[in-house]
Design a protein around this motif. Sequence first.
Motif, mmCIF file in Angstrom:
data_model
loop_
_atom_site.group_PDB
_atom_site.id
_atom_site.type_symbol
_atom_site.label_atom_id
_atom_site.label_comp_id
_atom_site.label_asym_id
_atom_site.label_seq_id
_atom_site.Cartn_x
_atom_site.Cartn_y
_atom_site.Cartn_z
ATOM 1 N N THR A 86 0.754 -1.270 -0.040
ATOM 2 C CA THR A 86 0.003 0.066 -0.291
ATOM 3 C C THR A 86 0.913 1.177 -0.064
ATOM 4 O O THR A 86 0.214 2.384 0.010
ATOM 5 C CB THR A 86 -0.852 0.068 1.215
ATOM 6 N N GLY A 87 2.065 0.999 -0.079
ATOM 7 C CA GLY A 87 2.950 2.212 0.342
ATOM 8 C C GLY A 87 3.470 2.785 1.564
ATOM 9 O O GLY A 87 4.044 3.703 1.723
ATOM 10 N N SER A 88 2.639 2.102 2.693
ATOM 11 C CA SER A 88 3.012 2.181 3.982
ATOM 12 C C SER A 88 4.502 1.917 4.231
ATOM 13 O O SER A 88 5.202 1.028 3.773
ATOM 14 C CB SER A 88 2.164 1.604 5.098
ATOM 15 N N LEU A 89 5.175 2.795 5.340
ATOM 16 C CA LEU A 89 6.545 2.487 5.470
ATOM 17 C C LEU A 89 6.928 1.751 6.559
ATOM 18 O O LEU A 89 6.086 1.751 7.749
ATOM 19 C CB LEU A 89 7.080 4.092 6.001
ATOM 20 N N LYS A 90 7.752 0.824 6.355
ATOM 21 C CA LYS A 90 7.867 -0.335 7.218
ATOM 22 C C LYS A 90 9.294 -0.115 8.115
ATOM 23 O O LYS A 90 10.292 -0.063 7.394
ATOM 24 C CB LYS A 90 7.999 -1.801 6.578
ATOM 25 N N LEU A 91 9.085 0.005 9.430
ATOM 26 C CA LEU A 91 10.440 0.189 10.193
ATOM 27 C C LEU A 91 10.515 -1.040 11.071
ATOM 28 O O LEU A 91 9.748 -1.480 11.863
ATOM 29 C CB LEU A 91 10.053 1.453 11.074
ATOM 30 N N THR A 92 11.692 -1.819 10.941
ATOM 31 C CA THR A 92 11.766 -2.951 11.846
ATOM 32 C C THR A 92 13.121 -2.630 12.842
ATOM 33 O O THR A 92 13.866 -1.891 12.524
ATOM 34 C CB THR A 92 12.076 -4.122 10.743
ATOM 35 N N GLN A 93 13.169 -3.407 13.807
ATOM 36 C CA GLN A 93 14.202 -3.393 14.703
ATOM 37 C C GLN A 93 14.705 -2.198 15.120
ATOM 38 O O GLN A 93 15.669 -1.585 15.056
ATOM 39 C CB GLN A 93 15.762 -4.014 14.093
ATOM 40 N N LEU A 94 13.565 -1.528 15.685
ATOM 41 C CA LEU A 94 13.596 -0.226 16.131
ATOM 42 C C LEU A 94 14.732 0.155 17.057
ATOM 43 O O LEU A 94 14.880 -0.677 18.069
ATOM 44 C CB LEU A 94 12.155 0.263 16.682
ATOM 45 N N THR A 95 15.229 1.068 16.956
ATOM 46 C CA THR A 95 16.115 1.678 18.203
ATOM 47 C C THR A 95 15.549 3.401 18.514
ATOM 48 O O THR A 95 14.762 3.759 17.718
ATOM 49 C CB THR A 95 17.661 1.874 17.494
ATOM 50 N N LYS A 96 16.255 3.895 19.460
ATOM 51 C CA LYS A 96 15.722 5.312 19.797
ATOM 52 C C LYS A 96 15.993 6.310 18.440
ATOM 53 O O LYS A 96 15.583 7.114 18.617
ATOM 54 C CB LYS A 96 16.625 5.597 21.035
#
Length: 328
Positions: free
Chosen positions: A84-94
């Motif tokens: 859908t064009g949504s942004l995927k953020l993985t293994q988040l850090t500060k």
Amino acid sequence: MRTVKKMSSAATIAVFLLCCFITASTGSQADCDVYAATGSSFTVRLKHVLKDSDSLRWFKNENLIFHRRSKKVIIGKNDDVDSTGSLKLTQLTKNNTGRYAPQIHRADGTSAGDLPSVRLCVLDRVQKPNVTMTCTDKGHVNFTCSVGQNEKITWFMDDEALEEKEKTLTREIKDVLKARFSCNVSNSVSSEISLPVQQNCYATLQKPHVTVNCTGDSEVTFTCAVSQKDNYVEFKWFNKENKQQESGETLTKKTKDVVNTRFFCNVSNPISYHISDPAVQNCFKPSFPTELLGISIWVFIGGGAGLLILVIVTATVCCVRARRKRRI
């Protein structure tokens, strides 16, 4: 003079920058739209129906982090967005904390307009807290919860929430003798609760025993000994008639006044009490016994004297009657 002014100006600027930093750091979380935990994943939804011919850009703050034009990725990777064009953020850090904003242009170069952005804040999960207990000298106990910065505290007593929200909770010991205390710490992404803790300022007392110490043959001191003793133990002394003598860990008497008196000591605190076995002085033993078979010797003397008087009276009566019979 110029040096002083420069130092003053530098100090003023430093204070100003520090205030700005504090304001920014304290206000950053307050401006967050969503929160996520470090190590987790988060998807920034694109609230627009994307066409294959559209040009999609994603910005973090003012920085372009993804650009795709007509299905061709120019900046970033294909896996950075979903279908859908949504942004995927993985293994988040500060470091992923920031404002994410999409930008779409149609094939003719016109903009799709201002699309909703999201400010994401990434926080560490809270650690499981510990509660430590400290006894005070004034009959109070302090429970302290280990907690990090910007974490909220909720105290529980016997699984019921309390109003106090501070790091340290204070109670009178006598009011919480067997109560269990735990603290829950939380932030916007997680919460943990400690193991329950009870006060141990008061020890459960064991049965005491009495020791006897002689000062020559004139005085005797009875000492009430207990294996577990805290600052709140009370000592009371009783004699065999259960009459209270004195309070205190020791009892001193004149030996001649307590030759065969039995003494007991009672130890107590707010959660337990015990009474010792009886103790008798062994400093002085009179040549003439004062007791026989646990009974005062004067009872026997009095009984013997009474019996002797009875025999004398009986013999006297018999003699008088015998004389009267002879006269007759």
